[in-house]
Write an enzyme that holds these catalytic residues in place. Structure first.
Site, mmCIF file in Angstrom:
data_model
loop_
_atom_site.group_PDB
_atom_site.id
_atom_site.type_symbol
_atom_site.label_atom_id
_atom_site.label_comp_id
_atom_site.label_asym_id
_atom_site.label_seq_id
_atom_site.Cartn_x
_atom_site.Cartn_y
_atom_site.Cartn_z
ATOM 1 N N TYR A 1 -24.642 50.663 -31.288
ATOM 2 C CA TYR A 1 -25.596 49.948 -31.896
ATOM 3 C C TYR A 1 -26.999 49.999 -31.264
ATOM 4 C CZ TYR A 1 -27.965 45.236 -32.264
ATOM 5 O OH TYR A 1 -28.873 44.440 -32.585
ATOM 6 N N ARG B 1 -25.927 33.359 -19.806
ATOM 7 C CA ARG B 1 -26.788 34.311 -19.978
ATOM 8 C C ARG B 1 -28.187 33.869 -20.746
ATOM 9 N NH1 ARG B 1 -27.095 38.435 -24.138
ATOM 10 N NH2 ARG B 1 -27.673 40.408 -23.183
HETATM 11 N N1 LIG Z 1 -29.530 37.522 -33.614
HETATM 12 C C1 LIG Z 1 -29.935 37.947 -32.383
HETATM 13 O O1 LIG Z 1 -29.987 37.332 -31.304
HETATM 14 C C2 LIG Z 1 -30.381 39.421 -32.535
HETATM 15 C C3 LIG Z 1 -30.590 40.028 -31.249
HETATM 16 C C4 LIG Z 1 -30.966 41.378 -31.198
HETATM 17 C C5 LIG Z 1 -31.488 42.097 -32.362
HETATM 18 N N2 LIG Z 1 -31.181 41.285 -33.407
HETATM 19 C C6 LIG Z 1 -31.518 41.980 -34.738
HETATM 20 O O2 LIG Z 1 -32.187 41.304 -35.645
HETATM 21 C C7 LIG Z 1 -31.818 41.604 -37.110
HETATM 22 C C8 LIG Z 1 -31.082 40.183 -37.712
HETATM 23 O O3 LIG Z 1 -29.942 39.866 -36.953
HETATM 24 P P1 LIG Z 1 -29.056 38.676 -37.146
HETATM 25 O O4 LIG Z 1 -28.686 38.227 -35.924
HETATM 26 O O5 LIG Z 1 -30.020 37.887 -38.381
HETATM 27 O O6 LIG Z 1 -28.082 39.631 -38.114
HETATM 28 P P2 LIG Z 1 -27.189 39.144 -39.422
HETATM 29 O O7 LIG Z 1 -26.098 39.864 -39.606
HETATM 30 O O8 LIG Z 1 -26.992 37.670 -39.365
HETATM 31 O O9 LIG Z 1 -28.209 39.338 -40.605
HETATM 32 C C9 LIG Z 1 -28.487 40.695 -41.039
HETATM 33 C C10 LIG Z 1 -28.728 40.623 -42.525
HETATM 34 O O10 LIG Z 1 -29.018 42.057 -43.030
HETATM 35 C C11 LIG Z 1 -28.373 42.449 -44.242
HETATM 36 N N3 LIG Z 1 -28.211 43.514 -44.439
HETATM 37 C C12 LIG Z 1 -27.321 44.602 -43.869
HETATM 38 N N4 LIG Z 1 -27.582 45.625 -44.347
HETATM 39 C C13 LIG Z 1 -28.334 45.704 -45.195
HETATM 40 C C14 LIG Z 1 -28.823 46.741 -46.125
HETATM 41 N N5 LIG Z 1 -28.556 47.850 -46.018
HETATM 42 N N6 LIG Z 1 -29.818 46.095 -47.053
HETATM 43 C C15 LIG Z 1 -30.133 44.947 -47.196
HETATM 44 N N7 LIG Z 1 -29.764 43.946 -46.539
HETATM 45 C C16 LIG Z 1 -28.640 44.248 -45.259
HETATM 46 C C17 LIG Z 1 -27.212 41.420 -44.216
HETATM 47 O O11 LIG Z 1 -26.556 41.195 -45.615
HETATM 48 C C18 LIG Z 1 -27.635 40.116 -43.312
HETATM 49 O O12 LIG Z 1 -27.901 39.076 -44.122
HETATM 50 C C19 LIG Z 1 -30.871 42.613 -36.833
HETATM 51 O O13 LIG Z 1 -31.207 44.036 -37.111
HETATM 52 C C20 LIG Z 1 -30.098 42.690 -35.268
HETATM 53 O O14 LIG Z 1 -29.717 43.753 -34.946
HETATM 54 C C21 LIG Z 1 -30.576 40.072 -33.543
#
Ligand SMILES: NC(=O)c1ccc[n+]([C@@H]2O[C@H](COP(=O)([O-])OP(=O)(O)OC[C@H]3O[C@@H](n4cnc5c(N)ncnc54)[C@H](O)[C@@H]3O)[C@@H](O)[C@H]2O)c1
Length: 259
Positions: free
Chosen positions: A123, A161
């Protein structure tokens, strides 16, 4: 400004959809949960019509078999940058992660946002790829790209954390607002973190685009114990650096194949 928000149905996406309109943005939502896939060029192209900037959140947000990571975070990120370029869109904000540098030790010195890649998972590797794509599209095509190394973006800080890593929903919206509005942006790596008094990460790169966080996890959750971070917190990625996030464990615990 009219923006496309990919991943709009996810945890971070819902927080931003609820906040960005009040900050003056017209948000067009895009998510696989609504039948829209970033890897479908026709769907993406039509969603990008009349859009001025893309906030790309869509993806696999935790460790997973490579086939899942590749489709969502490698192919997906390329599809979005390439779609933006085709559409003549100049600005992209990419949701990277602290796990791009998860094996980096932290100390009393604040870590610069441009800390070199040191991913803790596949990831994390995929997030390094997304950051490299952003650099490439900025250099080759003159796009303005901000890559946000997000800590822990959740409604409330959850554990010890997160006293260091929390990005509050309001600060997340402020950060996106700054990245979308800055006249200084060419390419930037920025920590996605609130003004936590116990943070490990520097706010300097964010300040350069005008990000002024207002929240502090220690104020929101005074009950959390800053000492309760154990040895997992000797490095940035926390539990992602441990055995339960080893890809063999993940593959054993899933239906996915390892390719
Ligand atoms: N939440 C956190 O604390 C955190 C921390 C670091 C990075 N991130 C990054 O932020 C972004 C959002 O994270 P999140 O926690 O909201 O994750 P999440 O899984 O809740 O949301 C991701 C969304 O992307 C959509 N998705 C996945 N593949 C897709 C595709 N091919 N086409 C269209 N939509 C698609 C999913 O349906 C989902 O609604 C991610 O890229 C994640 O890696 C989040």
């Amino acid at each position: 400004m009219k923006i496309l928000l990919t991943g709009s149905s996810g945890q971070v996406g819902r927080m931003l959809s609820a906040r960005l309109p009040a900050l003056g943005f017209e948000v067009r939502e895009f998510d696989r949960a609504n039948g829209q896939d970033v890897n479908d060029p026709a769907a993406l192209d039509s969603a990008l019509v009349d859009i001025q900037a893309v906030v790309h959140l869509a993806g696999q947000p935790t460790e997973a078999p490579w086939s899942v990571i590749r489709e969502a975070n490698i192919d997906g990120a390329l599809a979005v940058f390439e779609g933006a370029r085709r559409a003549g869109i100049r600005r992209v904000v990419f949701a990277s992660s602290n796990h791009a540098v998860g094996f980096t030790p932290h100390s009393s010195e604040e870590l610069d946002a441009a800390t070199p890649p040191r991913p803790d998972t596949l990831y994390g590797v995929s997030k390094v790829f997304g950051e490299a794509l952003g650099r490439y599209y900025a250099d080759r095509y003159g796009m303005q790209v901000a890559c946000l190394r997000i800590g822990s973006c959740s409604e409330h800080p959850r554990d010890g954390r997160s006293l260091a890593t929390w990005l509050s929903p309001d600060d997340c919206a402020r950060l996106i607002q700054a990245c979308l509005g800055s006249s200084e942006l060419t390419y930037a790596l920025i920590w996605g973190v609130s003004a936590n008094r116990y943070r490990w990460w520097s706010l300097a790169a964010g300040a350069e685009v005008g990000y002024r966080p207002l929240d502090d996890a220690a104020i929101t959750r005074p009950d959390l114990d800053v000492e309760d971070r154990r040895d997992i917190d000797a490095v940035v990625g926390g539990e992602y650096t441990g055995a339960s996030y080893d890809i063999d464990e993940v593959v054993r615990g899933s239906e996915g194949d390892r390719t």
